[in-house]
Design an enzyme around this catalytic site. Structure first.
Site, PDB file in Angstrom:
ATOM      1  N   TYR A  23       0.803  -1.216   0.000  1.00 51.85           N
ATOM      2  CA  TYR A  23       0.000   0.000   0.000  1.00 51.85           C
ATOM      3  C   TYR A  23       0.843   1.276   0.000  1.00 51.85           C
ATOM      4  O   TYR A  23       0.665   2.146   0.846  1.00 51.85           O
ATOM      5  CB  TYR A  23      -0.970  -0.008   1.202  1.00 51.85           C
ATOM      6  CG  TYR A  23      -2.086  -1.003   1.020  1.00 51.85           C
ATOM      7  CD1 TYR A  23      -3.219  -0.666   0.285  1.00 51.85           C
ATOM      8  CD2 TYR A  23      -2.002  -2.293   1.538  1.00 51.85           C
ATOM      9  CE1 TYR A  23      -4.243  -1.579   0.083  1.00 51.85           C
ATOM     10  CE2 TYR A  23      -3.021  -3.214   1.337  1.00 51.85           C
ATOM     11  CZ  TYR A  23      -4.139  -2.849   0.603  1.00 51.85           C
ATOM     12  OH  TYR A  23      -5.146  -3.755   0.406  1.00 51.85           O
ATOM     13  N   TYR A 151     -11.977  -7.261   6.956  1.00 59.82           N
ATOM     14  CA  TYR A 151     -10.826  -7.390   6.043  1.00 59.82           C
ATOM     15  C   TYR A 151     -10.566  -8.870   5.806  1.00 59.82           C
ATOM     16  O   TYR A 151     -10.406  -9.644   6.754  1.00 59.82           O
ATOM     17  CB  TYR A 151      -9.569  -6.721   6.617  1.00 59.82           C
ATOM     18  CG  TYR A 151      -8.401  -6.894   5.680  1.00 59.82           C
ATOM     19  CD1 TYR A 151      -8.278  -6.104   4.529  1.00 59.82           C
ATOM     20  CD2 TYR A 151      -7.455  -7.897   5.881  1.00 59.82           C
ATOM     21  CE1 TYR A 151      -7.249  -6.307   3.632  1.00 59.82           C
ATOM     22  CE2 TYR A 151      -6.421  -8.106   4.987  1.00 59.82           C
ATOM     23  CZ  TYR A 151      -6.325  -7.304   3.863  1.00 59.82           C
ATOM     24  OH  TYR A 151      -5.302  -7.513   2.965  1.00 59.82           O
ATOM     25  N   ASP A 252     -13.018 -16.494   9.257  1.00 65.34           N
ATOM     26  CA  ASP A 252     -11.674 -16.115   8.813  1.00 65.34           C
ATOM     27  C   ASP A 252     -10.829 -15.890  10.072  1.00 65.34           C
ATOM     28  O   ASP A 252     -10.882 -14.822  10.681  1.00 65.34           O
ATOM     29  CB  ASP A 252     -11.758 -14.852   7.951  1.00 65.34           C
ATOM     30  CG  ASP A 252     -10.392 -14.357   7.501  1.00 65.34           C
ATOM     31  OD1 ASP A 252      -9.379 -14.858   8.022  1.00 65.34           O
ATOM     32  OD2 ASP A 252     -10.342 -13.454   6.640  1.00 65.34           O
ATOM     33  N   LYS A 281      -1.323 -16.472   8.446  1.00 58.25           N
ATOM     34  CA  LYS A 281      -0.491 -15.631   9.305  1.00 58.25           C
ATOM     35  C   LYS A 281       0.409 -16.408  10.289  1.00 58.25           C
ATOM     36  O   LYS A 281       1.485 -16.801   9.907  1.00 58.25           O
ATOM     37  CB  LYS A 281      -1.365 -14.584   9.994  1.00 58.25           C
ATOM     38  CG  LYS A 281      -1.861 -13.541   8.966  1.00 58.25           C
ATOM     39  CD  LYS A 281      -2.129 -12.177   9.557  1.00 58.25           C
ATOM     40  CE  LYS A 281      -2.151 -11.112   8.480  1.00 58.25           C
ATOM     41  NZ  LYS A 281      -3.473 -10.675   8.067  1.00 58.25           N
TER      42      LYS A 281
END
Ligand SMILES: *Cc1c(COP(=O)(O)O)cnc(C)c1O
Length: 432
Positions: A23, A151, A252, A281
């Protein structure tokens, strides 16, 4: 400075002008800090400074860095093979890791699909839900239900279920599949959900469930979409509604998994088992990119009894043996450590040391759960300034938008953690 730890100006220039960072702009990039090594909870910069890590490299490095057990798991596996295709071939690292995941994930999740990143595991979960409904003759169920402020990753399918407005992906809205968004839960972890809110949620299901394949959500903690924390009772309600409306429930757990919220998986706070669950992760302890999508026997059987007869996905690096071997060792390490005490101790300390920041007139809210601490500012944080401030203070914290948040490695000592919370406090009171 000499050797490996020195960066020439031309290398740094090349980085600035030719390498995308997450980003960021290539024409006007934010500053970057050059890290040469990391050990325990410290990152070492090229100028020799050491920073106490508050980010676990985005939720991943739960055991810290350069972990001897994980290093040897990697070295041992490399001696055998780093990679081999998974089509028509199987190997022990995949079998051992998958059986571990099945053993200690919420009951009912029996089957494992490996992929290479969190976003891909979300794509896989969404495709599973679509194929499942298709097999049941519910071809019209092609939409997803989800919360605002969520997200779920940066690939196209995942983007389509991220918050539609908060800036990360709204530019793509005409290009993305349109799904149905419900307001993010309003109240915190310890609060009972608002009855009006639950009534509206029921109406939302009545209106949209008929065309929905699944509800996808981040259980208990919404991560990159706003670092919001909500009640297990609310989560339970969504699960119940999903069952009533024959909508699959996708959890998630990519950020929340592996102990971060004080339970191995955040769904356990509500005592529920999802139909499909994504992990990533912290799966490899922060060593390599690996993710998995778990599902129930019912889901996988239904998919395989459908027209296609198979599940339609298969990444090149599926079940990469090196990543699987490290992940297995990382889970062993976690389960044999006193992670609950560690996470609980981090939680108490964060509550003690961050609570008072609520008094600052620049702070909107302080939220703590497990090894996660969030200071929500009233105004957007100037990231390069804040970053410089924190590096000067000897800590690594990477804010975004109006959020200064931390999720340190579980192995962090209490003095090191105080160094981080003190820097956060100083930033909130000094800066204006
Ligand atoms: C980080 C994250 C993802 C995406 O994972 P990547 O490995 O970055 O693709 C998806 N969902 C949640 C909840 C995450 O925190």
């Amino acid at each position: 400075m000499q050797g490996e730890s020195s960066f020439s100006q031309s290398q740094l220039d090349f980085d600035r002008h030719h390498i995308w960072h997450p980003y960021t702009s290539l024409t006007n990039p934010l500053p970057t800090y050059s890290v040469v090594s990391a050990k325990g909870v410290r990152l070492k910069l090229s100028d020799g400074r050491e920073l106490v890590d508050g980010m676990s490299s985005w939720w991943t490095a739960v055991h810290g860095y350069n972990v001897p057990e994980l290093n040897s798991a990697a070295a041992e596996q490399m001696e055998k093979m780093s990679h081999v295709m998974f089509g028509g071939i199987t190997h022990k690292p995949a079998i051992e890791l998958a059986s571990k995941l099945v053993d200690f994930s919420p009951t009912g999740l029996e089957n494992v699909f490996f992929s290479d990143s969190g976003s891909v595991s979300v794509e896989v979960a969404m495709k599973m839900a679509i194929q499942y409904q298709h097999s049941l003759g519910q071809e019209r169920r092609t939409k997803f239900l989800t919360f605002k402020n969520g997200y779920h990753g940066d690939t196209t399918g995942a983007m389509s279920v991220c918050d539609p407005e908060n800036g990360m992906h709204h530019l793509f809205s005409d290009f993305l599949m349109q799904h149905h968004f419900f307001n993010a839960p309003k109240r915190g972890f310890d609060e009972d959900p608002d009855q009006d809110e639950l009534d509206e949620l029921e109406l939302f299901f009545q209106k949209h469930a008929m065309e929905a394949a699944a509800f996808i959500l981040e259980p208990i903690v919404q991560g990159a979409g706003g670092m919001r924390i909500y009640s297990p009772k609310y989560l339970k309600k969504v699960k119940v509604l999903c069952e009533e409306h024959s909508v699959l429930f996708i959890a998630d757990e990519i950020a929340t998994g592996f102990g971060r919220t004080g339970k191995l998986f955040a769904c356990e706070h509500a005592n529920i088992s999802p139909d499909i669950m994504c992990v990533g992760k912290a799966l490899t302890g922060g060593y390599l990119s690996l993710a998995a999508t778990l599902c129930s026997d019912h889901v996988s059987r239904t998919i395989c009894e459908g027209q296609a007869g198979v599940f339609m996905h298969g990444p090149t690096f599926m079940a990469n043996p090196l990543a699987c071997a490290i992940a297995k060792k990382s889970i062993d390490l976690l389960l044999s450590s006193n992670w609950i005490q560690r996470v609980t101790a981090i939680e108490s300390q964060l509550k003690r040391e961050l609570e008072s920041l609520k008094e600052s007139d620049q702070v909107r809210e302080v939220r703590v759960l497990g090894a996660i601490g969030v200071v929500e500012m009233k105004k957007e944080v100037n990231v390069p300034n804040a970053q410089e401030f924190f590096v000067e203070a000897g800590v690594w914290i990477r804010p975004f938008r109006n959020l200064i948040y931390i999720m340190p490695p579980y192995v962090i000592g209490s003095e090191e953690l105080t160094k981080i919370t003190k820097a956060m406090g100083d930033y909130c009171t000094i800066k204006s």
